[in-house]
Design an enzyme around this catalytic site. Structure first.
Site, mmCIF file in Angstrom:
data_model
loop_
_atom_site.group_PDB
_atom_site.id
_atom_site.type_symbol
_atom_site.label_atom_id
_atom_site.label_comp_id
_atom_site.label_asym_id
_atom_site.label_seq_id
_atom_site.Cartn_x
_atom_site.Cartn_y
_atom_site.Cartn_z
ATOM 1 N NE ARG A 4 6.883 -0.549 -11.703
ATOM 2 C CZ ARG A 4 7.786 -0.234 -10.769
ATOM 3 N NH1 ARG A 4 7.645 1.023 -10.658
ATOM 4 N NH2 ARG A 4 7.538 -0.701 -9.680
ATOM 5 C CG HIS B 20 9.452 -3.791 -5.278
ATOM 6 N ND1 HIS B 20 8.765 -2.753 -4.636
ATOM 7 C CD2 HIS B 20 11.004 -4.025 -4.318
ATOM 8 C CE1 HIS B 20 9.522 -2.094 -3.405
ATOM 9 N NE2 HIS B 20 11.025 -3.319 -2.885
ATOM 10 C CB THR C 158 4.406 3.969 -9.410
ATOM 11 O OG1 THR C 158 5.224 4.093 -8.964
ATOM 12 C CG2 THR C 158 3.519 2.650 -9.360
ATOM 13 C CG ASN D 53 4.246 -2.193 -10.417
ATOM 14 O OD1 ASN D 53 4.555 -2.733 -10.562
ATOM 15 N ND2 ASN D 53 4.047 -0.989 -10.338
ATOM 16 C CE LYS E 248 5.443 -4.762 -7.529
ATOM 17 N NZ LYS E 248 4.545 -3.721 -6.991
HETATM 18 N N1 UDP Z 1 0.611 0.708 -5.931
HETATM 19 C C1 UDP Z 1 -1.248 0.338 -6.305
HETATM 20 N N2 UDP Z 1 -2.160 1.741 -6.954
HETATM 21 C C2 UDP Z 1 -1.144 3.028 -6.710
HETATM 22 C C3 UDP Z 1 0.103 3.129 -6.346
HETATM 23 C C4 UDP Z 1 0.935 1.869 -5.849
HETATM 24 O O1 UDP Z 1 -0.866 -0.701 -7.087
HETATM 25 O O2 UDP Z 1 -1.975 4.014 -6.517
HETATM 26 C C5 UDP Z 1 1.417 -0.658 -6.199
HETATM 27 C C6 UDP Z 1 2.036 -0.255 -7.279
HETATM 28 O O3 UDP Z 1 1.859 -2.076 -7.424
HETATM 29 C C7 UDP Z 1 4.003 -0.391 -6.903
HETATM 30 C C8 UDP Z 1 3.168 -0.301 -5.178
HETATM 31 O O4 UDP Z 1 1.712 -0.288 -4.575
HETATM 32 O O5 UDP Z 1 4.583 -1.142 -7.361
HETATM 33 C C9 UDP Z 1 4.341 0.217 -4.274
HETATM 34 O O6 UDP Z 1 3.789 1.556 -4.442
HETATM 35 P P1 UDP Z 1 4.788 2.587 -4.758
HETATM 36 O O7 UDP Z 1 4.370 3.904 -4.681
HETATM 37 O O8 UDP Z 1 6.017 2.250 -3.699
HETATM 38 O O9 UDP Z 1 5.653 1.913 -6.275
HETATM 39 P P2 UDP Z 1 6.702 1.687 -6.645
HETATM 40 O O10 UDP Z 1 7.970 2.137 -5.704
HETATM 41 O O11 UDP Z 1 6.783 0.479 -6.948
HETATM 42 O O12 UDP Z 1 6.975 2.421 -8.288
HETATM 43 MG MG MG Z 2 8.281 1.818 -3.806
#
Ligand code: UDP
Ligand code: MG
Length: 136
Positions: free
Chosen positions: A105, A118, A94, A115, A12
């Protein structure tokens, strides 16, 4: 029986900005992933909205899309046995503050939004996400 899978990984903007891409790629290779294809791109806000459509009802969606389109990213097709699950394990939670020691992460993430990486979360989404970036 082999269970070789492909998953989509993104380095990212926060990590590319700090020039961490080579170090992060090294983590993938050391953990048995083959980088089958990769490219550095800078996507538009519209493309980010399309990519993260599954999150469109979430309060963080607008900022998430602005963020992913805020600077260059590296998109990669990673291949290995159980690539989807293994990449999720390597990435960690996450929220970097909740991620286990040794995960990407934990090592590189700045905050829940910045973070660093992806990774696809299912076989179905991996196919869709690889298609989104590589088969257009
Ligand atoms: N994200 C955020 N705030 C939150 C949850 C998620 O900014 O409260 C962002 C974070 O960068 C995350 C992305 O949204 O990687 C996608 O969320 P997801 O729940 O799919 O998490 P991931 O699969 O990336 O662990
Ligand atoms: Mg996700």
């Amino acid at each position: 029986m082999s269970n070789t899978e492909q998953t989509l990984s993104i380095i990212k903007p926060d990590a590319v900005e700090r020039n961490l891409q080579d170090e992060i790629k090294k983590n993938f290779v050391e953990n048995g992933f083959n980088i089958k294809d990769e490219k550095k791109i800078h996507i538009s806000k519209n493309e980010a909205e399309e990519f993260y459509k599954v999150h469109q009802s979430k309060p963080f969606y607008p900022e998430l899309c602005s963020y992913l389109s805020s600077g260059p990213i590296i998109v990669m097709i990673l291949e290995r046995q159980n690539a989807i699950l293994e990449n999720r394990k390597l990435m960690g939670a996450t929220d970097p503050a909740k991620a286990d020691e040794g995960t990407l992460r934990k090592k590189y993430g700045i905050s829940i939004d910045k973070n660093s990486v992806h990774g696809s979360d299912s076989l179905d989404n991996a196919k869709k996400e690889i298609d989104f970036f590589f088969n257009s």
